[in-house]
Design a protein around this motif. Structure first.
Motif, PDB file in Angstrom:
ATOM      1  N   VAL A 212       1.398  -1.481   0.069  1.00 56.68           N
ATOM      2  CA  VAL A 212       0.247  -0.270  -0.358  1.00 56.68           C
ATOM      3  C   VAL A 212       0.727   1.378  -0.214  1.00 56.68           C
ATOM      4  O   VAL A 212       0.241   2.400  -0.585  1.00 56.68           O
ATOM      5  N   THR A 213       2.032   1.403   0.611  1.00 53.47           N
ATOM      6  CA  THR A 213       3.003   2.683   1.017  1.00 53.47           C
ATOM      7  C   THR A 213       3.398   2.773  -0.803  1.00 53.47           C
ATOM      8  O   THR A 213       3.538   4.429  -0.603  1.00 53.47           O
ATOM      9  N   GLY A 214       3.873   1.585  -1.501  1.00 58.93           N
ATOM     10  CA  GLY A 214       4.143   1.589  -2.722  1.00 58.93           C
ATOM     11  C   GLY A 214       3.093   1.955  -3.656  1.00 58.93           C
ATOM     12  O   GLY A 214       3.593   2.903  -4.105  1.00 58.93           O
ATOM     13  N   ALA A 215       2.127   1.695  -3.766  1.00 59.31           N
ATOM     14  CA  ALA A 215       0.558   2.242  -4.688  1.00 59.31           C
ATOM     15  C   ALA A 215       1.004   3.894  -4.117  1.00 59.31           C
ATOM     16  O   ALA A 215       0.714   4.280  -5.053  1.00 59.31           O
ATOM     17  N   ILE A 216       0.520   4.043  -2.896  1.00 59.99           N
ATOM     18  CA  ILE A 216       0.446   4.859  -2.392  1.00 59.99           C
ATOM     19  C   ILE A 216       1.518   6.757  -3.122  1.00 59.99           C
ATOM     20  O   ILE A 216       1.131   7.655  -3.591  1.00 59.99           O
ATOM     21  N   LEU A 217       2.243   6.047  -3.209  1.00 65.38           N
ATOM     22  CA  LEU A 217       3.920   6.852  -3.909  1.00 65.38           C
ATOM     23  C   LEU A 217       3.232   6.782  -4.567  1.00 65.38           C
ATOM     24  O   LEU A 217       4.099   8.201  -5.827  1.00 65.38           O
ATOM     25  N   GLY A 218       3.481   5.323  -6.017  1.00 65.70           N
ATOM     26  CA  GLY A 218       3.201   5.401  -7.361  1.00 65.70           C
ATOM     27  C   GLY A 218       1.837   6.805  -7.467  1.00 65.70           C
ATOM     28  O   GLY A 218       2.175   7.983  -8.875  1.00 65.70           O
ATOM     29  N   TYR A 219       1.248   6.948  -7.419  1.00 62.81           N
ATOM     30  CA  TYR A 219      -0.108   7.649  -7.503  1.00 62.81           C
ATOM     31  C   TYR A 219       0.494   9.253  -6.391  1.00 62.81           C
ATOM     32  O   TYR A 219      -0.180   9.555  -7.856  1.00 62.81           O
ATOM     33  N   TYR A 220       0.819   9.693  -5.958  1.00 64.27           N
ATOM     34  CA  TYR A 220       1.006  11.100  -5.294  1.00 64.27           C
ATOM     35  C   TYR A 220       2.210  11.491  -6.733  1.00 64.27           C
ATOM     36  O   TYR A 220       2.287  12.693  -7.162  1.00 64.27           O
ATOM     37  N   PHE A 221       3.756  10.949  -6.451  1.00 62.72           N
ATOM     38  CA  PHE A 221       3.798  10.484  -8.052  1.00 62.72           C
ATOM     39  C   PHE A 221       3.284  11.040  -9.503  1.00 62.72           C
ATOM     40  O   PHE A 221       4.245  12.225 -10.156  1.00 62.72           O
ATOM     41  N   SER A 222       2.662  10.024  -9.866  1.00 65.20           N
ATOM     42  CA  SER A 222       2.434   9.782 -10.758  1.00 65.20           C
ATOM     43  C   SER A 222       1.798  11.295 -11.494  1.00 65.20           C
ATOM     44  O   SER A 222       0.994  12.114 -12.341  1.00 65.20           O
ATOM     45  N   LYS A 223       0.675  11.766 -10.195  1.00 63.18           N
ATOM     46  CA  LYS A 223      -0.485  13.025 -10.241  1.00 63.18           C
ATOM     47  C   LYS A 223       0.439  13.883 -10.649  1.00 63.18           C
ATOM     48  O   LYS A 223       0.323  15.111 -10.875  1.00 63.18           O
ATOM     49  N   ALA A 224       1.787  14.285  -9.858  1.00 63.55           N
ATOM     50  CA  ALA A 224       2.597  15.501  -9.687  1.00 63.55           C
ATOM     51  C   ALA A 224       3.592  15.188 -11.144  1.00 63.55           C
ATOM     52  O   ALA A 224       4.595  16.285 -11.678  1.00 63.55           O
ATOM     53  N   ASN A 225       3.043  14.138 -12.071  1.00 59.97           N
ATOM     54  CA  ASN A 225       3.423  14.212 -13.682  1.00 59.97           C
ATOM     55  C   ASN A 225       5.587  14.156 -13.231  1.00 59.97           C
ATOM     56  O   ASN A 225       6.144  14.081 -14.099  1.00 59.97           O
ATOM     57  N   ILE A 226       5.727  12.452 -12.629  1.00 62.15           N
ATOM     58  CA  ILE A 226       7.068  12.341 -12.491  1.00 62.15           C
ATOM     59  C   ILE A 226       6.954  10.899 -12.595  1.00 62.15           C
ATOM     60  O   ILE A 226       5.777  10.260 -12.470  1.00 62.15           O
ATOM     61  N   HIS A 227       7.454  10.390 -13.973  1.00 61.75           N
ATOM     62  CA  HIS A 227       7.425   9.642 -14.174  1.00 61.75           C
ATOM     63  C   HIS A 227       8.044   8.402 -12.415  1.00 61.75           C
ATOM     64  O   HIS A 227       9.387   8.336 -12.359  1.00 61.75           O
ATOM     65  N   ALA A 228       6.825   7.880 -12.764  1.00 66.31           N
ATOM     66  CA  ALA A 228       7.909   6.394 -11.805  1.00 66.31           C
ATOM     67  C   ALA A 228       7.189   4.940 -12.194  1.00 66.31           C
ATOM     68  O   ALA A 228       6.902   5.039 -13.306  1.00 66.31           O
ATOM     69  N   VAL A 229       8.217   4.279 -11.053  1.00 66.62           N
ATOM     70  CA  VAL A 229       8.423   2.798 -11.493  1.00 66.62           C
ATOM     71  C   VAL A 229       8.425   2.151 -10.164  1.00 66.62           C
ATOM     72  O   VAL A 229       8.671   2.065  -9.391  1.00 66.62           O
ATOM     73  N   ILE A 230       7.507   0.901  -9.955  1.00 63.62           N
ATOM     74  CA  ILE A 230       7.467  -0.266  -8.926  1.00 63.62           C
ATOM     75  C   ILE A 230       8.230  -0.989  -8.832  1.00 63.62           C
ATOM     76  O   ILE A 230       7.786  -1.719 -10.209  1.00 63.62           O
ATOM     77  N   LEU A 231       8.543  -1.770  -8.129  1.00 58.33           N
ATOM     78  CA  LEU A 231       9.568  -2.877  -8.689  1.00 58.33           C
ATOM     79  C   LEU A 231       8.602  -3.892  -7.388  1.00 58.33           C
ATOM     80  O   LEU A 231       9.712  -3.157  -5.766  1.00 58.33           O
ATOM     81  N   GLU A 232       8.057  -4.815  -7.379  1.00 61.62           N
ATOM     82  CA  GLU A 232       7.673  -5.353  -5.854  1.00 61.62           C
ATOM     83  C   GLU A 232       8.087  -7.384  -6.184  1.00 61.62           C
ATOM     84  O   GLU A 232       8.188  -7.325  -7.313  1.00 61.62           O
ATOM     85  N   LYS A 233       9.190  -7.090  -5.169  1.00 63.76           N
ATOM     86  CA  LYS A 233       9.816  -8.911  -5.343  1.00 63.76           C
ATOM     87  C   LYS A 233       8.812  -9.758  -5.818  1.00 63.76           C
ATOM     88  O   LYS A 233       9.348 -10.924  -5.977  1.00 63.76           O
ATOM     89  N   GLU A 234       7.422  -9.915  -4.909  1.00 65.20           N
ATOM     90  CA  GLU A 234       6.528 -11.420  -4.810  1.00 65.20           C
ATOM     91  C   GLU A 234       5.499 -10.726  -5.163  1.00 65.20           C
ATOM     92  O   GLU A 234       5.732 -10.231  -6.786  1.00 65.20           O
ATOM     93  N   ARG A 235       4.066 -10.483  -4.575  1.00 65.77           N
ATOM     94  CA  ARG A 235       3.103  -9.751  -5.321  1.00 65.77           C
ATOM     95  C   ARG A 235       2.605  -8.684  -4.655  1.00 65.77           C
ATOM     96  O   ARG A 235       3.016  -8.466  -3.204  1.00 65.77           O
ATOM     97  N   ILE A 236       1.785  -8.027  -5.625  1.00 63.67           N
ATOM     98  CA  ILE A 236       1.193  -6.346  -5.162  1.00 63.67           C
ATOM     99  C   ILE A 236       0.256  -6.873  -3.657  1.00 63.67           C
ATOM    100  O   ILE A 236      -0.420  -8.072  -4.355  1.00 63.67           O
TER     101      ILE A 236
END
Length: 405
Positions: free
Chosen positions: A40-64
């Motif tokens: 959930v933390t990574g997803a929240i970060l992904g939301y705020y960075f994307s909302k700010a038009n900053i290109h972001a990638v999430i890397l998860e070692k197992e399953r979301i």
């Protein structure tokens, strides 16, 4: 095979079907920000960075959403794990009040997200109760009430005489619109759906093995040898930080949770509000949209107890009996899910957000303590600003090195 920090059958990953499976990384890529951790933390970060038009990638070692996210009760409230006066040993009263108000701000952010994108995660705004059943703690409850009231926070004082609950209450602080609850698995997937439409890239089954730090960028090596070049890397891995830092962030415990089968009524549970007692370790209680009760707490040392199944069974039994004693008019209480996992508390009950003191391109967003989701939201807001060189003055409360000698 159980995850390192998760044991048992977490309700939210059991009752939800897999929303979406994400591909794993199969090529070298470049981005502005690489977020390590797909909870959930990574997803929240992904939301705020994307909302700010900053290109972001999430890397998860197992399953979301299957790590620590699966065991959070998602009982969201602005207050901290300890009361204000207790925290003065580690910080100032002004800082505690500021953190309360930041928690309320984060709750408002969730409300705005739901208004904008719909309620796909069983979100509900809730009142809250912090209470004691001990006579000698009445003064402490009154003081906590006064501190919050004087800070302009909407609270009511509950005494034994005006107690609307069936539970044994000597004193309590009732927070009006002071919390919320949701399904963390569905919330994570909703955030990712929204963010992917804004350009976020998500890769699961893609483990980060190594990070090389350059002057103005980082190079991340993943488990299949593919590389991610980024200007910043943010660690949002919850309690698994050893690969990225030797820093000891706080005391690690095991926290235990149970979820009951649906009950027929909530007789004695006024407004089905969020409840936390003043015990040490404390316990907390919430309901679900399909009329279950979730209880958690009874924390013990992590390293000597995470594999102790006998102790876990004892803790689950204690939690079940706590519910039955608190709500004797609810007759059909039976356990349906039992699970436990890692939990970290810092001295001042706040998470860690910001730059690593040794690597300017290594950032952390670690929502330690009971307010992990709210801290993650604050992290998303503050770090997406920081990327654009806008510094939020409250970021200093969450400094990674604030306890260094």
């Amino acid at each position: 095979m159980p995850l390192e920090n998760v044991h048992g059958d977490p309700i939210f990953t059991k009752i939800n079907k897999v929303k979406k499976q994400y591909e794993y990384l199969t090529e070298d890529i470049e981005t502005d920000v690489a977020i390590v951790g797909g909870g959930v933390t990574g997803a929240i970060l992904g939301y705020y960075f994307s909302k700010a038009n900053i290109h972001a990638v999430i890397l998860e070692k197992e399953r979301i959403a299957h790590g620590s996210t699966s065991i959070t009760t998602s009982l969201l409230q602005y207050e901290l794990d300890s009361n204000a006066r207790e925290l003065e040993e580690y910080t100032t009263l002004d800082n505690v009040i500021t953190s309360y108000k930041l928690g309320l701000k984060a709750l408002d952010e969730i409300e705005q997200f739901i208004k904008e994108y719909g309620n796909k995660c069983k979100y509900e705004k809730k009142d809250t109760l912090l209470y004691t059943s001990k006579e000698y703690e009445v003064k402490e409850m009154k003081e906590e009430y006064e501190i919050r009231k004087n800070a302009g926070i909407d609270v009511k004082y509950i005494s034994e005489e005006n107690n609307p609950f069936s539970l044994d209450l000597k004193a309590g602080v009732y927070g009006v619109n002071a919390g919320a609850q949701l399904d963390p698995y569905e919330y994570t997937h909703q955030l990712l759906d929204v963010s992917c439409n804004m350009g976020l890239k998500v890769y699961e089954n893609t483990e980060v093995m190594e990070i090389a730090y350059g002057k103005d960028e980082v190079e991340i090596i993943t488990s299949f040898g593919y590389k991610v070049k980024a200007k910043k890397v943010i660690i949002a891995t919850g309690y698994n930080t050893q690969r990225f830092t030797k820093r000891n962030f706080g005391m690690k415990t095991v926290t235990y949770n149970i979820a009951t089968k649906p009950v027929k009524s909530f007789d004695g549970w006024f407004n089905k509000i969020l409840i936390r007692d003043n015990c040490d370790p404390y316990n907390y209680f919430r309901t679900t949209d399909d009329n279950r009760i979730i209880a958690g707490g009874e924390d013990v040392d992590f390293y000597t107890n995470i594999e102790n199944e006998k102790l876990a069974k004892e803790k689950y039994s204690i939690l079940l009996n706590r519910i039955k004693n608190m709500f004797p008019n609810i007759k059909d209480i039976e356990v349906d899910y039992e699970y436990c996992g890692g939990f970290i508390s810092s001295q001042d009950n706040l998470g860690y957000i910001g730059e690593d003191p040794n690597h300017k391109n290594l950032w952390f967003c670690l929502g330690y303590g009971a307010n992990g989701i709210l801290f993650a939201i604050l992290g998303g807001m503050m770090l997406s600003k920081l990327y654009k060189n806008e510094i939020d003055e409250n970021l200093k409360l969450f400094k990674v090195d604030r306890f260094d000698k």
